[in-house]
Design an enzyme around this catalytic site. Sequence first.
Site, short mmCIF file in Angstrom:
data_model
loop_
_atom_site.label_atom_id
_atom_site.label_comp_id
_atom_site.label_asym_id
_atom_site.label_seq_id
_atom_site.Cartn_x
_atom_site.Cartn_y
_atom_site.Cartn_z
N CYS A 114 0.82 -1.22 0.00
CA CYS A 114 0.00 0.00 0.00
C CYS A 114 0.85 1.27 0.00
CB CYS A 114 -0.94 0.01 1.18
SG CYS A 114 -2.12 -1.36 1.14
N HIS A 251 -3.25 7.58 1.88
CA HIS A 251 -3.66 6.24 1.45
C HIS A 251 -5.05 6.00 2.01
CE1 HIS A 251 -3.94 2.08 0.70
NE2 HIS A 251 -3.72 1.70 1.94
N ASN A 281 -10.08 0.21 -0.28
CA ASN A 281 -8.61 0.25 -0.24
C ASN A 281 -8.08 -0.35 -1.53
OD1 ASN A 281 -5.90 -0.11 0.25
ND2 ASN A 281 -6.16 -0.93 2.32
#
Length: 324
Positions: A114, A251, A281
């Site tokens: 990520c 993020h 996500n």
Amino acid sequence: MTVRAVIKGVGHYLPERVVPNSEFEAMVDTTDEWIRTRSGIERRHFAAEGETTSQMGALAARAALKDANLEASDIDMVVVATSTPDLTFPSVGTMIQKELGMTSGYAFDVQAVCAGFIYALSNANAQIVSGQAKRVLVIGAETFSRIMDWTDRSTCVLFGDGAGALVLEAEAAAGTSDDRGILSVDLNSDGTYRDMLYVDGGVATTGTAGKLRMQGNALFRQAVSKLASTAQAALVKADVTADKIDWVIPHQANIRIIEGTAKKLGLPMDKVVVTVQDHGNTSAASIPLAMSVGKARGQIKKGDLCVAEAIGGGLAWGAVVLRW
Ligand code: UT7
């Protein structure tokens, strides 16, 4: 005189299929209410059967090139942040290079889960500042739907697919924090946290792609403190204070992590680009997606001071301060 990596264009691609939280109620023991309140996610996009990371990345790259008013032949480097490549090799970068019709320059992938887009931006910045590259496509592209365990309610409701891209170009600058472009980078990793977020398969172990495993609550606690400290470190390196920030571009893992980090930085939520409700996500794609959507919404404008921050498997985390 300093050379800066300046943003010339941004774009994104989201797969057509939108999956609302309610679809998961029939699959696992969950509710729309739990997903919304614990994560902030309302819907996500899933790639169609046969749709790949490189296809999505190439579409995002084309959109960014159009925004920059440039051709693929103007680009000399392509870097793709992904943990869900089409194949073990070659890189998604070279596949996108082919898709764009580029037969010169060089392309490769970086894998920091990520945090991948922050690592890719850092790499692109270093190559531009060192003079090795002049115009770079930085892409984040993921198909996390392919590594979900659809029986695990604690993970399968959280992730989505998509891609985002930036075009960066070398530009002469004064060397101050008033310059446009990337002003600072802060990168960190600590492999002792491996079990907090990993995929239980791979080439050299099971010979399969594996499924994502996450200790969500433990990771949540690491995330807020590590994201705030890396953002603060990047601000110090850029010689700017948090009150000068126009946009936090985080993020997009969980609205509560996004809010907790903004609070630690002393910034109100109206200075934060939030897309988690619509995308879920999307791992390395989440920051460039938020940049592209944030610009399209009229939030991020030329000259705005931005800090982007991310954390993910590794653990790996980092932040970039840039002036749009
Ligand atoms: O992108 C990389 C970075 N990723 C992250 O940073 C993710 C970090 N973690 C998170 O976002 C949150 O920890 C989650 C959204 C994953 C979970 O939220 P939480 O508030 O930390 O919940 P929890 O894991 O402590 O679980 C609370 C309860 C548990 O039940 P018990 O043990 O209290 O009875 C879980 O089993 O919620 C249960 N639960 C669910 N319930 C309904 C877990 N998943 C679900 C679900 N639906 N989908």
